[in-house]
Design a protein around this motif. Structure first.
Motif, PDB file in Angstrom:
ATOM      1  N   ASN A  19     -58.622  69.055  -1.435  1.00  0.00           N
ATOM      2  CA  ASN A  19     -57.929  67.788  -1.218  1.00  0.00           C
ATOM      3  C   ASN A  19     -58.798  66.846  -0.387  1.00  0.00           C
ATOM      4  OD1 ASN A  19     -55.911  65.877  -1.381  1.00  0.00           O
ATOM      5  ND2 ASN A  19     -54.777  66.696   0.370  1.00  0.00           N
ATOM      6  N   ASP A  44     -52.074  69.966   2.261  1.00  0.00           N
ATOM      7  CA  ASP A  44     -51.972  68.585   1.812  1.00  0.00           C
ATOM      8  C   ASP A  44     -52.692  67.602   2.722  1.00  0.00           C
ATOM      9  OD1 ASP A  44     -50.178  69.063   3.868  1.00  0.00           O
ATOM     10  OD2 ASP A  44     -48.645  67.698   3.084  1.00  0.00           O
ATOM     11  N   ARG A  81     -51.761  73.568   6.548  1.00  0.00           N
ATOM     12  CA  ARG A  81     -51.237  72.819   5.415  1.00  0.00           C
ATOM     13  C   ARG A  81     -52.341  72.524   4.407  1.00  0.00           C
ATOM     14  NH1 ARG A  81     -48.885  67.741   8.250  1.00  0.00           N
ATOM     15  NH2 ARG A  81     -49.662  66.853   6.304  1.00  0.00           N
TER      16      ARG A  81
END
Length: 268
Positions: A35, A4, A2
């Protein structure tokens, strides 16, 4: 993996070198994984560290800066960073080192793919007065690998935040000064957790002779001997080895500081 996941990079600083600190921050800004938040705690600096860090933080909203009026030590500063961290993963960084561009991405990829590990570190490039050298770490250290020294490079490590919290983070005490990472790793192993070293050099670690001499102060060797004795017993290591390897820092601490510096460079 992922995209995120939020990584909280944490760094405690005290009277930093401006050029090296800016270089360290820029190495995080250049990461392939974007991120992240960078949480920096200025631990009572008495030079211009806080001033230039404020200028750096103005340029990137992902950088969060905190400060204390007095110097409490690295363990305290890092715990303050953890308290203010929003990420599921905590990555360490030192103010005179460099994270290579794909460090965060590869460490995160490992932890999300290997749920059985609580933290991951890496091989690294050692930068000292002797030049640069590749340092290889054991892939999967066991409790016996703590006998000589820490089998993980602390500032190159990424942790699962939930596991750091389970062991109450860094232990703030006189005896953990200059050995907060060694104590943390052993306590995590005592709790049944384990770590892994990626077999690629993802970090450039700097050892200056002046810093090595600070760590060679005999009082810190006494503190380290205490940490070793207590944690080696809790790791259920053979008592003979507990005693033999607990006195190791006392022996090393009696050597000339120049020799201690060479030993640190070699062992790292």
């Amino acid at each position: 993996m992922r995209k995120d996941y939020l990584i909280s990079v944490i760094m405690g600083v005290h009277n930093s070198s401006k050029d090296k600190c800016i270089r360290a921050v820029q190495s995080i800004e250049k990461q392939t994984y974007k991120n992240w938040e960078f949480i920096i705690c200025d631990d009572g600096s008495t030079n211009d560290t806080l001033i230039f860090l404020k200028e750096i933080a103005k340029k990137d909203k992902r950088i969060k800066l905190f400060s204390t009026e007095e110097n409490h030590g690295l363990a305290f500063a890092l715990n303050q960073c953890i308290k203010n961290a929003n990420g599921e993963f905590i990555a360490r960084m030192d103010d005179d080192d460099i994270s290579l561009p794909d460090r965060l991405e590869l460490e995160l990829n490992f932890l999300t793919s290997h749920k059985e590990y609580s933290f991951v570190s890496t091989n690294f490039i050692l930068e000292s007065s002797n030049g640069e050298h590749i340092k290889k770490m054991k892939r999967v250290p066991t409790k016996n690998d703590f006998l000589w020294s820490s089998p993980f490079l602390h500032p190159a490590t990424m942790f699962r935040k939930e596991d750091l919290i389970k062991v109450n983070g860094y232990r703030v005490a006189n005896e953990t000064r200059r050995a907060e990472d060694y104590d943390l790793f052993m306590r995590m192993y005592i709790a049944g957790m384990k770590g892994y070293n990626i077999q690629r050099s993802l970090y450039k670690y700097y050892i200056g002779e002046s810093e090595a001499k600070k760590k060679s102060k005999y009082i810190y060797r006494i503190y380290e001997a205490h940490i070793r004795f207590v944690n080696f017993k809790r790791l259920d290591l053979p008592f003979v080895k507990v005693v033999m390897f607990s006195i190791k820092p006392l022996i090393v601490g009696s050597l000339p500081k120049s020799v201690v510096y060479l030993i640190r460079v070699r062992n790292k």
